[in-house]
Design an enzyme around this catalytic site. Sequence first.
Site, short mmCIF file in Angstrom:
data_model
loop_
_atom_site.label_atom_id
_atom_site.label_comp_id
_atom_site.label_asym_id
_atom_site.label_seq_id
_atom_site.Cartn_x
_atom_site.Cartn_y
_atom_site.Cartn_z
N GLU A 66 0.82 -1.21 0.00
CA GLU A 66 0.00 0.00 0.00
C GLU A 66 0.85 1.26 0.00
O GLU A 66 1.92 1.30 0.60
CB GLU A 66 -0.88 0.02 1.26
CG GLU A 66 -1.85 -1.13 1.32
CD GLU A 66 -2.57 -1.22 2.65
OE1 GLU A 66 -3.72 -1.69 2.65
OE2 GLU A 66 -2.00 -0.82 3.68
N ASP A 237 -7.79 -4.95 10.06
CA ASP A 237 -7.31 -3.79 9.33
C ASP A 237 -7.20 -4.01 7.84
O ASP A 237 -6.52 -3.28 7.14
CB ASP A 237 -5.97 -3.31 9.89
CG ASP A 237 -4.89 -4.36 9.75
OD1 ASP A 237 -5.21 -5.48 9.31
OD2 ASP A 237 -3.74 -4.08 10.08
#
Lengths: 349, 349
Positions: A66, A237
């Site tokens: 990410e 998450d």
Amino acid sequence: MTAPLPSQKAMVPFVSVENMMRLVHHLGIERVLAELTDLIEEDFGRWESFDKTPRVASHSRDGVIELMPTSDGTIYGFKYVNGHPKNTAEGLQTVTAFGLLADVATGYPVLLTEMTLLTALRTAATSAMAARHLAPKGGKVMAMIGNGAQAEFQALAMKAVCGIDTVRLYDIDPRATQKTARNLEGSGLTVIPCTSSQQAIEGAAIVTTCTADKQFATILTDNMVGPGIHINAIGGDCPGKTELHKDILLRADCFVEYPPQTWIEGEIQQMDRSYPITELWQVVTGQVPGRRDERQITLFDSVGFAIEDFSALRYLRNQIVGTDFYQELDMIADPDDPRDLFGMLQRAR
Amino acid sequence: MTAPLPSQKAMVPFVSVENMMRLVHHLGIERVLAELTDLIEEDFGRWESFDKTPRVASHSRDGVIELMPTSDGTIYGFKYVNGHPKNTAEGLQTVTAFGLLADVATGYPVLLTEMTLLTALRTAATSAMAARHLAPKGGKVMAMIGNGAQAEFQALAMKAVCGIDTVRLYDIDPRATQKTARNLEGSGLTVIPCTSSQQAIEGAAIVTTCTADKQFATILTDNMVGPGIHINAIGGDCPGKTELHKDILLRADCFVEYPPQTWIEGEIQQMDRSYPITELWQVVTGQVPGRRDERQITLFDSVGFAIEDFSALRYLRNQIVGTDFYQELDMIADPDDPRDLFGMLQRAR
């Protein structure tokens, strides 16, 4: 002809893992956690001045990579971070990260740093900031379910910021609990290893869940959660990864960082969009109350947001000024005449 | 207790600006440009295997900071790049960049590098790849309008890949033309400085436009463009920044990299969506023809795409193996027990 020395603009301060560790020891970890908490709170307090976007994720079979950018109009920051639950089995970190700050006016980088350690610190500091507003006042005991890489950081941040004095540990792997207990020796915390989640949460004002499996798990069930506690849910998450039973969410008041991201990655991915959530920054700015009464169950559905990394990078940049906790990297080509990039190359021959 | 040395997994090879320049001189710039062209073509040839996304841009008053990620499922790459036209006036580069490759299976970075020089090289190589398919066969003359930081790289790539032997230069600033002419001395190219765009394009088979102003400009007007030429339009690469009159686009066959990005950033932002465009990768794979006849006007509306950076990073990674053109950066925290990040920190005290 000798290559001219790179100009100062060409040099980017770089904080290596070793220098990050030296800096943390130099300042003291509890001081770092407390100061980071304050800086994150300061940035949550000016939430609306940030350019916000959900992280840019590249998913693969075994994990995700990410990029998490944000900007306050003056400074731009981003973090590169991966999440590969399978890595642990191969002796690698589940999460590694590095980050960068740049000057918005010129686009020139001004800081590059390791962020595996810094992310552990900022995640704990963010939890402490949320708990400062949401946990029952005067609570001294935290249950820590999941005793992996984040556990000690969470315990010390809650001690430094919220004044807990006891941490009750549980992990499905007793060696993880032993590791955490050993690392917290001498920290001033009373550490109580437990043999079940049920035992760990006895008497806890704060329950932190931080487990790493990429799956819908039920670390806490509804009957385990009594009135008045604050749940600090760290481990859920990413899509398909949650830790709490849905019924807990129905009884709790839920606080989140950035809704467009939390709906995808957090515990609330189990709920439909009518489920009420409160944005943490609105609590920080006093627009909405945090904890309202002694029986309320509060839940911080933490997934980690770019502004927290921005705060951490900003903190680091301030701390390294005038120290030797960084080195200069020759990362930016900076010819004397900016149009003469080729000439710079040619003269280096 | 002494801090243990970081493990090999913690170390990321880093190519500084100085080492990039050494490497280019070691290999020879024309060889680098030719090999890069082939590698970019190879990656365009497997276009559909890439995870593609428009770049993630953070716009500000004076410029833009962008992240350009992509992945082929095995390797992940991204580039950080800024674009600040005003920088030149302050003695700074308009564009600076750095980039990273990571292993998709673990998320661990495997290469960090300066990319200001590497971007200049890959941009020129991409132009050469397009020209190889689109420029008239046997053309020996290129006009180069805009003699800034990209000019010499373009000229040498077209020489190395397409066999041009003459470059006709024009810039509104005669000093830029002088700079480019001086830098190309001894390159084997015949260099002809011109005093107007009109003069520069006389007899040119390829017309490259590479100007930097952030505005809708008209570097070429319709009456300047004769049949049979190939236009290599580099400078129109962000919203509000174009170089060609719309009428040229109406007469030309237009080839682009990644349409979702080019519609926003390229020359074709002037056109409505019914305007026909061809994706360059389809020419590379032979699905659609490149140049069809001698009178066709071809236009490569280049904005720069993440896959080209990926190819460049991949090229660099291959080239530095076994050399001293890089240094190792202690960027990844890698404790012996991956769950014991805190223990690693503690033992470094």
